[in-house]
Design an enzyme around this catalytic site. Structure first.
Site, PDB file in Angstrom:
ATOM      1  N   CYS A  28      17.797-127.952 -22.129  1.00  0.00           N
ATOM      2  CA  CYS A  28      18.859-127.696 -21.158  1.00  0.00           C
ATOM      3  C   CYS A  28      19.353-126.269 -21.296  1.00  0.00           C
ATOM      4  O   CYS A  28      18.914-125.509 -22.161  1.00  0.00           O
ATOM      5  CB  CYS A  28      20.016-128.676 -21.344  1.00  0.00           C
ATOM      6  SG  CYS A  28      20.919-128.417 -22.885  1.00  0.00           S
ATOM      7  N   ASP A 484       7.233 -93.536   2.294  1.00  0.00           N
ATOM      8  CA  ASP A 484       6.375 -92.360   2.211  1.00  0.00           C
ATOM      9  C   ASP A 484       5.487 -92.365   3.457  1.00  0.00           C
ATOM     10  O   ASP A 484       5.219 -93.424   4.029  1.00  0.00           O
ATOM     11  CB  ASP A 484       5.535 -92.442   0.943  1.00  0.00           C
ATOM     12  CG  ASP A 484       4.465 -91.372   0.892  1.00  0.00           C
ATOM     13  OD1 ASP A 484       4.809 -90.198   1.053  1.00  0.00           O
ATOM     14  OD2 ASP A 484       3.283 -91.724   0.709  1.00  0.00           O
ATOM     15  N   ASP A 685       2.736 -94.908  -2.456  1.00  0.00           N
ATOM     16  CA  ASP A 685       1.452 -95.230  -3.082  1.00  0.00           C
ATOM     17  C   ASP A 685       0.883 -94.099  -3.920  1.00  0.00           C
ATOM     18  O   ASP A 685      -0.156 -94.262  -4.553  1.00  0.00           O
ATOM     19  CB  ASP A 685       0.420 -95.610  -2.010  1.00  0.00           C
ATOM     20  CG  ASP A 685      -0.036 -94.404  -1.192  1.00  0.00           C
ATOM     21  OD1 ASP A 685       0.769 -93.463  -1.037  1.00  0.00           O
ATOM     22  OD2 ASP A 685      -1.187 -94.412  -0.727  1.00  0.00           O
TER      23      ASP A 685
END
Length: 798
Positions: A28, A484, A685
């Site tokens: 728990c 970008d 990227d």
């Protein structure tokens, strides 16, 4: 991540180590909270996260101040099991071991729940004549003196029916029935419920308390009470009380809690289904070329640069580069892209994806833990073991929950003893047991982790890898997304977009492209490469120029098949005294659209214009429209010139452009947006995007880009499609909604359930909750939280 830079992140990584430690025995949120607090107090530990769902602890520590063995001992000192994983254990092996353990746990719980449930029903039937006899002995048969409301209802409903169809039950000796019930209750407690008492005792020995404590104290107290009533019933008769026994209640409570645990275990398995599916993508063997022969070899025996043979329809066993043949590969299980991807010699393929109808050979590149699939599995595993900030409130409450509930149970007993007019101690005892049983710290512990697990799994199916609960939560609050340009909004690869033929050129479009591309085969300029690629795509025959000269800032000239050729800008045509005025206006129009027009002169006469541009991806407009529909402001950052950037922004539907910026300028712009109160996501990227991704609140890296962009990112898109970024944000928002629903239910359940169990409704409505019904409610609360999280698996993410 908003206040960090890439250098800071890298320096921090060098100074610390992170380790995952499997932890057993946690049931728990209170268990999780105690282990987590203990680890956070250890010297040299900078961060510790304990995940109840994954049954593991992730600890970041300074190796100069502590060690993995010391951390394991710290966990064991809290009363839970811990051991270091094998150093050579792969992510696949770890997940397979966890799956086996989960299946075994489910089957064990199911067996115990079914057997205990059957025994509980039998015990309740046996209890009917027993309670009738005891109540009659005390009060002339008045069943109203029985404290347990559920048993009072059972007597009123079932007693007449049992007398009619099973009269022999009422002829059984009372004492024999009592001892039989005592014996079967002991069997159930020591076999089916043994782990409750063992773990409760272990927690008590280490100064803690958890869900097991509540179950053990509640059922243990009911059993002791029943034992006293069995051995010394006269103590109750002398006080005008029915010597109630709770044997059947103890059995049914254990059975119901085990049933809830069984459904919970089943649901937990389903939350990890996406991770399990990824693990199952890894083939066990590969067909390799060794000493000139094809042999089947175990996957872990392969070496880099070995030649692997992949036949039609097979799953590709390892990452590699195609050296012979071609095919179309189904990468949907990793990227979410439904269409097969064409692969030829020189192309990279990923292990775990499915080959189509072609056959090919590949040279193995990355193997084992370094393979793409293994890294994805590891990334998902770490994400599912992480903690979202929204969980902190539940963690704080869980730390004090069990002691508070025990105090409330004692106060309930005292209040009934003082204020109840009829059978105060008996009713008070039943209410106190109900309080202990109904209280559920499990739901609080499962509310957030289950949602994180399901969401990260759903994301993987969509080709989105979310690196943790914190990133998931932050992504749900984004209001500005920064893009970008090159490789993110655009293809990142210049391509020929237009061919304009001069009125004086009579040889046609193909001849113009063929001659121009032949000259450009000797150029290293990216725009020249685009022209050559366009000619080859049309399967035009190219010849090497006999002479070639590149003129900086102008263009190039040379001789192709005996013909004089010049390719360049308008100024270059003027240098050659070539009149290009027939296409000047159209060329300028192309330039206004962000394309680069290159004028071509052949044999001293103007032949036409070849326009080259980095085209916008087919999916970018749709993705940007989706961002707008989600209420996001869209900004594009680029190092390109203002004219080109504005043209692309207009075509794509982008709100604002910042052009001509270097990497530090991108960081400054994101910081400015953040200072204005915006929650910013950055999508990129390239290497130059890494600092901006690190600066943003949520960094989104495109998996087809550079390693730095991916490493700095909080979210990785497995394919170069901006729609995946929209999917990530929408999934995050839905997950946040689910987390809030789960936490609301977990808190409200306890806030309402505990007072009702204590008897606050009794004075006004005569309602008192049975311990049996309390145990059913407790079992339902945990299952409901997990089930609500599982709804994310079927969520439609457009």
């Amino acid at each position: 991540m908003s206040s960090t830079t890439v250098d800071t992140v890298l320096d921090s990584a060098k100074a610390s180590h992170t380790i995952r430690i499997p932890v057993s025995g946690m049931t728990c949120a209170a268990c999780q909270s105690r282990v987590q607090r203990t680890l956070q107090k250890q010297p040299g530990v900078s961060d510790a996260t304990v995940n109840l769902m994954m049954k593991s602890a992730t600890v970041t520590y300074d190796a100069a101040a502590t060690s993995p063995d010391a951390l394991v001992e710290a966990i064991r000192d809290t009363g839970y099991g811990a051991q270091l994983a094998r150093e050579d254990e792969t992510a696949f092996e770890e997940q397979e071991a966890r799956d086996r353990a989960n299946v075994a746990e489910y089957h064990e719980l199911r067996t115990k729940a079914i057997v205990s449930g059957v025994i509980g029903v039998v015990a309740m039937v046996l209890s009917m004549p027993l309670m009738s006899a005891l109540a009659g002995h005390a009060h002339g048969g008045a069943s109203g003196t029985i404290a347990d409301p559920f048993m009072r209802w059972s007597m009123a409903t079932l007693d007449p029916l049992l007398r009619a169809i099973m009269p022999w039950l009422y002829e059984l000796p009372t004492v024999a029935t009592l001892w039989a019930l005592l014996a079967v209750t002991l069997v159930v407690m020591l076999w089916a419920g043994r782990h409750f008492y063992v773990r409760a005792w272990a927690a008590a020995r280490h100064g803690g308390a958890d869900m097991n404590t509540l179950v053990a104290v509640g059922t243990g107290a009911a059993f002791v009470y029943s034992l006293v009533a069995t051995l010394w019933p006269q103590l109750f008769f002398d006080r005008g009380m029915t010597p109630d026994v709770y044997y059947e209640a103890v059995i049914i409570i254990i059975a119901l809690i085990l049933t809830g645990n069984m459904f919970e275990a089943r649901a937990k398995q389903q939350t990890a289904s996406a991770l399990r599916a990824l693990v199952q993508l890894q083939p066990k063997s590969a067909r390799v070329l060794r000493f000139g022969e094809e042999v089947d070899a175990p996957i872990d025996t392969l070496e880099v640069n070995e030649t692997v043979i992949v036949r039609p329809g097979e799953r590709i066993p390892v990452d590699g580069t195609i050296v012979q043949g071609e095919s179309a590969v189904d990468e949907s299980m990793l990227t979410g892209e439904s269409m097969p991807v064409a692969k030829r010699v020189g192309d990279r393929v990923i292990g775990g994806t499915i080959n189509g109808t072609g056959a090919f050979r590949l040279s193995a590149t990355t193997l084992g833990q370094q393979s793409t699939l293994a890294q994805i599995v590891r990334l998902m595993r770490d994400a599912q073991g992480s903690r979202a900030p929204i969980q902190r409130l539940a963690d704080r409450i869980s730390g004090i929950f069990v002691p508070v509930v025990i105090v409330l149970a004692l106060l309930t007993l005292g209040a009934w003893a003082v204020f109840a007019e009829t059978a105060p101690l008996v009713r008070g005892f039943a209410a106190a047991v109900s309080v202990l049983i109904i209280a559920c710290p499990c739901a609080m512990g499962l509310a957030v982790p289950t949602a994180v697990m399901v969401a990260t799994g759903k994301g993987a199916q969509l080709g989105v890898l979310i690196k943790g609960g914190e990133a998931l939560q932050r992504a749900g609050h984004i209001d500005t997304i920064v893009l970008d340009k090159t490789g993110t909004v655009t293809e990142g690869k210049p391509a020929v977009t237009d061919l304009l033929i001069a009125p004086t050129w009579q040889e046609g479009e193909a001849a113009l492209l063929q001659i121009t591309a032949s000259l450009e085969t000797s150029s290293e300029h990216p725009l020249a490469a685009a022209i050559v690629q366009a000619a080859r795509a049309r399967e035009l025959t190219l010849t090497s120029p006999e002479t070639f000269l590149a003129v900086s800032g102008r263009g190039a000239q040379g001789v192709v098949d005996g013909r004089s050729v010049a390719v360049g800008n308008a100024a270059y045509m003027q240098d050659w005294a070539v009149d290009a005025s027939s296409l000047t206006s159209r060329a300028e129009e192309l330039a206004s659209l962000g394309r680069t027009p290159m004028y071509v002169a052949i044999d001293g006469a103007f032949a036409g214009v070849v326009a080259v541009a980095d085209p916008i991806k087919d999916t970018s407009r749709e993705a940007i429209a989706r961002f707008h529909s989600m209420g996001l402001s869209v900004v594009m950052l680029t190092g390109d010139n203002e004219r080109t950037a504005q043209a692309i922004a207009r075509e794509a539907g982008i709100d604002r452009v910042v052009a001509g910026v270097l990497p530090d300028g991108k960081v400054a712009e994101i910081a400015r947006l953040q200072s204005d109160g915006h929650v910013v996501a950055m999508v990129g990227d390239g290497i130059n995007d890494g600092p901006a991704i690190a600066q943003s609140d949520v960094g989104i890296g495109i998996g087809t880009g550079t390693d730095l962009a991916v490493e700095a990112a909080d979210v990785v898109l497995m394919r170069g499609d901006l729609r995946s970024a929209a999917h990530a944000i929408e999934l995050s928002r839905r997950t946040m909604t689910t987390m809030k629903q789960n936490l609301f239910w977990a808190f409200v359940y306890n806030v309402i359930g505990i007072p009702v169990a204590a008897g606050v409704l009794y004075p006004a409505f005569g309602l008192l909750l049975s311990p049996i019904l309390a145990s059913a409610a407790m079992a339902f609360s945990s299952v409901s939280v997990v089930t609500n999280s599982l709804r994310l698996r079927s969520a439609r993410i457009a």
